[in-house]
Design a protein around this motif. Structure first.
Motif, PDB file in Angstrom:
ATOM      1  N   GLU E 110       0.832  -1.211   0.000  1.00  0.00           N
ATOM      2  CA  GLU E 110       0.000   0.000   0.000  1.00  0.00           C
ATOM      3  C   GLU E 110       0.863   1.256   0.000  1.00  0.00           C
ATOM      4  N   MET E 111       1.913   1.236   0.793  1.00  0.00           N
ATOM      5  CA  MET E 111       2.782   2.409   0.857  1.00  0.00           C
ATOM      6  C   MET E 111       3.510   2.609  -0.466  1.00  0.00           C
ATOM      7  N   VAL E 112       3.899   1.500  -1.128  1.00  0.00           N
ATOM      8  CA  VAL E 112       4.548   1.613  -2.435  1.00  0.00           C
ATOM      9  C   VAL E 112       3.575   2.223  -3.429  1.00  0.00           C
ATOM     10  N   VAL E 113       2.327   1.716  -3.433  1.00  0.00           N
ATOM     11  CA  VAL E 113       1.313   2.235  -4.360  1.00  0.00           C
ATOM     12  C   VAL E 113       1.048   3.718  -4.089  1.00  0.00           C
ATOM     13  N   ASP E 114       1.032   4.087  -2.796  1.00  0.00           N
ATOM     14  CA  ASP E 114       0.778   5.478  -2.432  1.00  0.00           C
ATOM     15  C   ASP E 114       1.976   6.380  -2.694  1.00  0.00           C
ATOM     16  N   GLY E 115       3.109   5.766  -3.093  1.00  0.00           N
ATOM     17  CA  GLY E 115       4.267   6.562  -3.476  1.00  0.00           C
ATOM     18  C   GLY E 115       5.073   7.146  -2.344  1.00  0.00           C
ATOM     19  N   HIS E 116       5.080   6.500  -1.165  1.00  0.00           N
ATOM     20  CA  HIS E 116       5.958   6.972  -0.088  1.00  0.00           C
ATOM     21  C   HIS E 116       7.405   6.715  -0.444  1.00  0.00           C
ATOM     22  N   ASP E 117       8.310   7.504   0.155  1.00  0.00           N
ATOM     23  CA  ASP E 117       9.726   7.288  -0.144  1.00  0.00           C
ATOM     24  C   ASP E 117      10.244   6.071   0.629  1.00  0.00           C
ATOM     25  N   PRO E 118      11.307   5.431   0.108  1.00  0.00           N
ATOM     26  CA  PRO E 118      11.809   4.177   0.697  1.00  0.00           C
ATOM     27  C   PRO E 118      12.105   4.307   2.193  1.00  0.00           C
ATOM     28  N   GLU E 119      12.682   5.457   2.598  1.00  0.00           N
ATOM     29  CA  GLU E 119      13.060   5.604   4.005  1.00  0.00           C
ATOM     30  C   GLU E 119      11.838   5.467   4.911  1.00  0.00           C
ATOM     31  N   THR E 120      10.733   6.112   4.521  1.00  0.00           N
ATOM     32  CA  THR E 120       9.502   6.042   5.318  1.00  0.00           C
ATOM     33  C   THR E 120       8.980   4.601   5.366  1.00  0.00           C
ATOM     34  N   ILE E 121       8.965   3.949   4.218  1.00  0.00           N
ATOM     35  CA  ILE E 121       8.477   2.563   4.174  1.00  0.00           C
ATOM     36  C   ILE E 121       9.303   1.686   5.126  1.00  0.00           C
ATOM     37  N   ARG E 122      10.633   1.846   5.025  1.00  0.00           N
ATOM     38  CA  ARG E 122      11.504   1.051   5.895  1.00  0.00           C
ATOM     39  C   ARG E 122      11.184   1.319   7.361  1.00  0.00           C
ATOM     40  N   ASN E 123      11.026   2.607   7.730  1.00  0.00           N
ATOM     41  CA  ASN E 123      10.737   2.945   9.123  1.00  0.00           C
ATOM     42  C   ASN E 123       9.441   2.318   9.594  1.00  0.00           C
ATOM     43  N   VAL E 124       8.377   2.473   8.799  1.00  0.00           N
ATOM     44  CA  VAL E 124       7.069   1.960   9.209  1.00  0.00           C
ATOM     45  C   VAL E 124       7.124   0.441   9.372  1.00  0.00           C
ATOM     46  N   LEU E 125       7.728  -0.241   8.378  1.00  0.00           N
ATOM     47  CA  LEU E 125       7.764  -1.709   8.457  1.00  0.00           C
ATOM     48  C   LEU E 125       8.641  -2.185   9.607  1.00  0.00           C
ATOM     49  N   GLU E 126       9.763  -1.498   9.825  1.00  0.00           N
ATOM     50  CA  GLU E 126      10.634  -1.929  10.935  1.00  0.00           C
ATOM     51  C   GLU E 126       9.952  -1.731  12.279  1.00  0.00           C
ATOM     52  N   THR E 127       9.164  -0.658  12.415  1.00  0.00           N
ATOM     53  CA  THR E 127       8.409  -0.467  13.660  1.00  0.00           C
ATOM     54  C   THR E 127       7.409  -1.597  13.826  1.00  0.00           C
ATOM     55  N   GLU E 128       6.713  -1.963  12.732  1.00  0.00           N
ATOM     56  CA  GLU E 128       5.764  -3.089  12.784  1.00  0.00           C
ATOM     57  C   GLU E 128       6.462  -4.371  13.268  1.00  0.00           C
ATOM     58  N   ILE E 129       7.647  -4.632  12.679  1.00  0.00           N
ATOM     59  CA  ILE E 129       8.371  -5.857  13.041  1.00  0.00           C
ATOM     60  C   ILE E 129       8.750  -5.823  14.525  1.00  0.00           C
ATOM     61  N   GLU E 130       9.265  -4.656  14.946  1.00  0.00           N
ATOM     62  CA  GLU E 130       9.701  -4.515  16.332  1.00  0.00           C
ATOM     63  C   GLU E 130       8.552  -4.775  17.305  1.00  0.00           C
ATOM     64  N   PHE E 131       7.398  -4.185  17.037  1.00  0.00           N
ATOM     65  CA  PHE E 131       6.267  -4.377  17.950  1.00  0.00           C
ATOM     66  C   PHE E 131       5.781  -5.836  17.927  1.00  0.00           C
ATOM     67  N   MET E 132       5.842  -6.483  16.737  1.00  0.00           N
ATOM     68  CA  MET E 132       5.465  -7.898  16.675  1.00  0.00           C
ATOM     69  C   MET E 132       6.399  -8.741  17.539  1.00  0.00           C
ATOM     70  N   VAL E 133       7.716  -8.482  17.444  1.00  0.00           N
ATOM     71  CA  VAL E 133       8.679  -9.226  18.254  1.00  0.00           C
ATOM     72  C   VAL E 133       8.408  -8.993  19.738  1.00  0.00           C
ATOM     73  N   ASP E 134       8.195  -7.715  20.117  1.00  0.00           N
ATOM     74  CA  ASP E 134       7.897  -7.401  21.525  1.00  0.00           C
ATOM     75  C   ASP E 134       6.669  -8.159  22.010  1.00  0.00           C
ATOM     76  N   ARG E 135       5.626  -8.160  21.180  1.00  0.00           N
ATOM     77  CA  ARG E 135       4.376  -8.797  21.586  1.00  0.00           C
ATOM     78  C   ARG E 135       4.583 -10.299  21.810  1.00  0.00           C
ATOM     79  N   HIS E 136       5.339 -10.918  20.904  1.00  0.00           N
ATOM     80  CA  HIS E 136       5.588 -12.357  21.046  1.00  0.00           C
ATOM     81  C   HIS E 136       6.481 -12.641  22.248  1.00  0.00           C
ATOM     82  N   ALA E 137       7.510 -11.827  22.445  1.00  0.00           N
ATOM     83  CA  ALA E 137       8.399 -12.031  23.596  1.00  0.00           C
ATOM     84  C   ALA E 137       7.592 -11.896  24.877  1.00  0.00           C
ATOM     85  N   ALA E 138       6.710 -10.881  24.943  1.00  0.00           N
ATOM     86  CA  ALA E 138       5.872 -10.694  26.133  1.00  0.00           C
ATOM     87  C   ALA E 138       4.986 -11.913  26.339  1.00  0.00           C
TER      88      ALA E 138
END
Lengths: 264, 264, 264, 264, 264
Positions: E110-138
């Protein structure tokens, strides 16, 4: 030294307590020994490659023979060697190198006599120290692991004894005396396992660990001492620099008047 | 202080409970004591070099004698010393250096009076702190290790008692009363082991650990205080900077009017 | 090799002790086996994804088949290959690459023959090493986890046996013989659990861990050896550099006169 | 809140189970309580300095009174404060600062009103956060340690009861009923120890640990919010930046039309 | 999938063993269940904030429903999407974004289609991954903690049963049958505690931990794939780069001739 005294005292105390409670003979059982010792050795041999277990016996011998020598003696020795080297030349240390008891000191002095550059000497000695630390750490792990197996096989032996005893009860003809005797035999294995771990495996593992930190301290003193000696540093400066490695209560003032005598 | 109160309260509670359940005499057994205490000491002496175990007794004495002094008192003291130093000169602190109770403060003040440069003072004091931390950490490890051996030798003693008792049953002539008595004696060793570890070894190990962090805080305050004092910093600035080391609830406002009196 | 000897010796000792205490048949019970083994496998399959557990069986096979090969043999091999490469060209190693038993050596030699640049070779081989380490670490974790489940299911089986036996007692018609028999059966599960963990799961986990460090050492030697060989380094220098990876007692002097023969 | 519900539910379940199995009275024994509670407190007071244990009771009170407030409420509050500050000036927040419930928010707003520079505000607040984390970590360690002592003193109490009971058997005049009664009393101490640890000490220690991570999250939000507010950042940007601290499922869209009303 | 099979197999084995040893009914006891389950839940609810425990049930559902999908499928999917994007434009992926099953892939596309820049996409996805890891560790921590409480409450229940039974013996009128019955009931709670922990809490905690590492691998592949796709990288290069994330045995060669068909 304190290791042997420790084990002997521990065994003596237990021996007295055992004798006064009914004689030694009831605490000796060959099946129990087969299970506790045999199981522990089998599990340890599975856990580690054979040559590594074998090398550990060599380390064990060291632990029992003597304590780590005091860094103070080595500081004294290095100072008197440095005075000799400044008077004559580093070549005069050839005989001292040959006679040095400590392997690190011997290797280091030989390299100084052979005229290697300081960087090479430092590399060779640091590699020696690193492998020594690795070897001791590996040894400590083996003893610690064996110390975890011993009580487990003590329990396994007790289970074997209990099951056999209970079956004998079930197949009839058994009485209270036979049950008591069966349980006594069964518990001897747990006793062996607990004793092996707490009077041998764990203490030796701990000893290897605490020795390592002492030997690293000693090795640092020797390494720095040899490099300072090679540079022809003033013996008073060497003393000050090597003393800085030691905790305050260990530091000794070297008697510089007797030193000349020693170094000849 | 709280250490002694803790041990006395614990012992008093146990004593009352024991007395009301059948008298103290049945909880005292010399064989049990030989096995539990003797075994623990033997295993500990094997685990660590003798001088290190000995030094630990000195640390132990400290733990029981007094609590770590409050950093607030030291901040107060350093402020009043700094006022004196600003009024007269750092040389006027010679007498204060001699009388300082804390080793770190004494060593630091002596170096200031002797005119060493700040870098040297920092190095010497930081080495002192480092060795103190090492010594305490080593002590905590020894108590923790002894605390692992004590219940194990408690169990070993109980096994010895049980085996002897079961053998007596098996060899006939035994009755329910003898069995009860034998088991009671056997369990006393486990009781000793559990008590030693949970009312002495572990709490003292924990105490050494928590003391260390307090002493590091205190040492930081003294180290910074001495360096600020040497630079002739304004006492109000010294107070602010040293207070920043403390948690908010501990910070006190120094009464600067009474300070002049103290410093004379 | 020592793994198999270890397990066989351990089993033999236990077997002798068991036979002498009342026969093997009383230690075999199909319900106990179902609970101890079945429960452990079930818990392990829940804990890890199926493919990962399956891959572990492959690793297990490796552990039992052979020990890690000595780095000395590989140093020898790499030296003789380097001599051949310097005489003819790296292209002459094509046949040797195909015949190399070690996967890392084979992949590395093929890449050298194919003329890849050193950076690519290093990357590919380091990735191989990394994945091998990961696979072994994952295997060690699985065995360690299974080793924690086995005694728990041993206990669960014993509880099932005890509860059933006690109920039989409660519902009447039971006598001392039946109780003895019931308890014997119940304890067999604990016996299985303890045996599985201490003679199989934990030792194999430990083995995987200690193997990994040996294989990393070997892999480092092969990786460096291949890169040095590709650069056409002097064989004597290769020997010296590769020997530096080994602890002093392992280092061997290569006989450079026989080397030429080997490399043809 | 969930802490109190948890403890009450746990106690209620145990209470029902106990009542149905024979009445509460048999589970209450004053000697057992003296040993389990007294021993645990004594060991804990030895382990830690008195003021630290005392501070922990304050923390305990917090744990039971309320849950950590949601960062969403604080984001909302900071946004409305920032709108007010942009409309009037930061000085208009003086009243809000006084009324702020959260200490961090109050201290931060006061510093903003007093016109401190951002760097100072950040330092002061970060020190506050650091000391709060330290205090909670210290509290968790105390509860965890007490949770290790409680079962040990439970066992010690049971040993005391067993030994006394066995002695009574040995000294004759005892019967099966007395033995049953004696064992029941002895086991009550173990029961107390297990209950204290598993329904109180360990859960509270765990709670303190998990609360700390929530409070750090909250503190980060407040710290960043105050600094953004001081810079007069656009409220929509503040919302976006503060939301980035939260996991996706927690983020809420702030209703910017109602916001103006709130801020007056 | 293997989770459900594991639990069912484990339960089936235990069920068969139980039935053959005396019937299921004697292993079901409502008081025992109240104490074991109730106590464990109560302690867990005290230990963690309520919303966090609740979220864990959601995670639990995931664990049972399906295994982590293979990264190979995702590599295939990303390659075919990249071909489509190169042919038409990234805008053509709008439909694919909507249909993507994996949340990370959907958000990224969706972010690619919406034309966000790569840096933003990387940040958003990495935050998603981080929170998923935290949730599973918890989640893993919660199950691990519950797994420590369950056997403790099993023991507490057994103690309650034993004390009640011993009191009944002491108050007379009791016989061997009643004792057997009382002990059987008492032991059922220990059985529940051991079963809950070893067939449910610990395996699920372990599963969550091992899943997390698989999901991180998958997330890395998706994150890199989306960024490469956005840059319009050659599909063959994408394949090579994404394959480098996988262990060698997992890598598959993509069939580039069928790919064009798929992407339409």
């Amino acid at each position: 030294m304190s290791t042997i005294i420790g084990i002997l005292t521990g065994l003596a105390l237990l021996f007295v307590a055992i004798v006064q409670q009914g004689g030694v003979s009831i605490f000796f059982n060959v099946h129990a020994l087969m299970i506790a010792l045999g199981g522990t050795f089998a599990a340890t041999f599975i856990s580690f490659p054979l040559p590594r277990v074998m090398r550990t016996f060599g380390i064990l011998f060291n632990v029992f023979r003597s304590d780590v020598e005091s860094p103070i003696d080595y500081i004294r020795q290095i100072i008197s060697l440095s005075i000799k080297a400044r008077r004559f030349s580093v070549l005069s240390l050839e005989q001292n190198a040959k006679l040095a008891k400590d392997r690190l000191l011997r290797v280091g002095l030989e390299m100084v006599v052979d005229g290697h550059d300081p960087e090479t000497i430092r590399n060779v000695l640091e590699t020696e120290i690193e492998f020594m630390v690795d070897r001791h750490a590996a040894g400590a792990i083996i003893f610690r692991t064996a110390g975890r197996y011993a009580p487990a096989f003590g329990l396994i032996g007790t289970l074997i004894g209990l099951i056999a005893m209970l079956r004998a009860v079930a197949s009839g003809g058994s009485n209270v005396k036979a049950i008591g005797s069966g349980m006594a035999v069964a518990l001897v294995t747990t006793f062996y396992g607990a004793l092996l771990t707490n009077l041998f495996f764990y203490p030796v593992a701990e000893k290897l660990r605490s020795r390592t930190s002492e030997e690293i301290l000693l090795a640092r003193v020797i390494l720095d001492g040899i490099l300072l000696l090679q540079q022809g540093t003033n013996p008073r400066v060497i003393e000050k620099k090597l003393n800085a490695h030691l905790p305050p209560y260990m530091r000794r003032q070297y008697n510089f008047t007797e030193k000349y005598r020693e170094s000849e």
